[in-house]
Design an enzyme around this catalytic site. Structure first.
Site, PDB file in Angstrom:
ATOM      1  N   SER A 140      -8.211  -6.998   0.045  1.00 40.83           N
ATOM      2  CA  SER A 140      -8.295  -6.604  -1.363  1.00 40.83           C
ATOM      3  C   SER A 140      -9.632  -7.073  -1.904  1.00 40.83           C
ATOM      4  O   SER A 140     -10.263  -7.964  -1.319  1.00 40.83           O
ATOM      5  CB  SER A 140      -7.154  -7.268  -2.142  1.00 40.83           C
ATOM      6  OG  SER A 140      -7.352  -7.157  -3.537  1.00 40.83           O
ATOM      7  N   TYR A 153      -2.225 -14.782  -4.476  1.00 35.89           N
ATOM      8  CA  TYR A 153      -2.534 -13.501  -3.829  1.00 35.89           C
ATOM      9  C   TYR A 153      -3.992 -13.489  -3.371  1.00 35.89           C
ATOM     10  O   TYR A 153      -4.301 -13.106  -2.240  1.00 35.89           O
ATOM     11  CB  TYR A 153      -2.254 -12.359  -4.791  1.00 35.89           C
ATOM     12  CG  TYR A 153      -2.497 -10.984  -4.196  1.00 35.89           C
ATOM     13  CD1 TYR A 153      -1.594 -10.438  -3.280  1.00 35.89           C
ATOM     14  CD2 TYR A 153      -3.615 -10.238  -4.549  1.00 35.89           C
ATOM     15  CE1 TYR A 153      -1.816  -9.182  -2.733  1.00 35.89           C
ATOM     16  CE2 TYR A 153      -3.839  -8.982  -4.009  1.00 35.89           C
ATOM     17  CZ  TYR A 153      -2.931  -8.456  -3.096  1.00 35.89           C
ATOM     18  OH  TYR A 153      -3.157  -7.208  -2.560  1.00 35.89           O
TER      19      TYR A 153
END
Length: 269
Positions: A140, A153
């Site tokens: 990501s 995350y």
């Protein structure tokens, strides 16, 4: 297709995993579609009219090395090789670190980090034996630049990116390529959930939200054809993310404005 590839895809019951399993099947590849919830995967397979001779359904808890080995063994038993691994399955729970339950630490690291590492390790052994293969790990932009409100995350995706870049040089001499894909926000059920959290405002501070079609194009037309080490999507946000990571003290000053912009976008969406 003249030379179909054998492709393992994780997290195939929704979002990117489901879309990519469908896209690969439509192209004529042999797909090992995996998910923890086999019953749900079977319903999807029936709805999508997947040919059982082309799409193999496997229950896979990516946190288990035994489950990973079983999946690889099944793919070899059916088709004799594994050409591509798409490590897509992931977990996200928004929240500030001082407010999150400690169990969330394990949830993020076990799924996003250990799951990716275990899958890559077991698959790499088979690919090294074959003398060819391609591992594509989905990280990501949160794995390039810090994202307050998504610290766990971001931590897990930083780890996925670092791991991917490291093993790329380890596996290259054996004919195995590694690509790490770092996309911005993608329109998936995970993103839909994030819209309800103020903590995720930075996720919505960019321009157009990426679609699963954007991810498909990046994987099929860029990753699988050119086998680059890293793809950041979109390129401009990727460059800014790298700049932010390079100059964290300066970038932190812009977080307030970006968060305001993200909150406006969240309300509008």
């Amino acid at each position: 297709m003249a030379n179909p590839k054998v492709i393992i895809v994780t997290g195939c019951t929704s979002g990117i995993g489901l879309h990519m399993a469908c896209a690969f099947a439509k192209q004529g590849h042999k797909v090992v579609a995996t998910a923890r919830n086999l019953e749900r995967l079977q319903i999807i397979a029936a709805n999508e009219s997947w040919d059982p001779n082309q799409v193999l359904l496997e229950q896979l808890d990516i946190r288990s090395p035994v489950a990973w080995q079983h999946t690889i063994d099944r793919a070899i038993e059916r088709w004799g090789r594994v050409d591509v691994l798409l490590n897509n399955a992931g977990y996200l729970k928004p929240g500030y670190i001082h407010e999150l339950d400690p169990s969330e630490i394990d949830a993020h690291l076990d799924t996003n980090v250990k799951g990716t590492i275990m899958g890559s390790q077991v698959t790499a052994k088979q690919m090294v034996k074959q003398g060819s293969g391609h591992i594509i790990n989905i990280a990501s932009l949160a794995g390039i630049a810090p994202v307050p409100g998504l610290a766990l995350y971001a931590t897990s995706k930083f780890a996925v990116r670092g791991f991917s870049l490291s093993i790329a040089d380890e596996l290259k001499p054996y004919g195995v390529s590694v690509t790490v894909l770092c996309p911005d926000a993608v329109e998936t059920p995970m993103l839909e959930m994030e819209r309800d959290y103020e903590e995720t405002a930075l996720v919505f501070s960019g321009g157009k939200i990426l679609s699963v079609i954007d991810i498909e194009n990046a994987i099929i037309n860029r990753a699988m054809k050119r086998k680059p080490l890293e793809i950041a999507l979109p390129g401009t946000r990727g460059f800014l993310a790298k700049l932010s990571s390079f100059l964290p003290e300066i970038s932190s000053k812009a977080i307030g404005q970006l968060k305001k912009k993200g909150l406006k976008n969240q309300r509008r969406q």
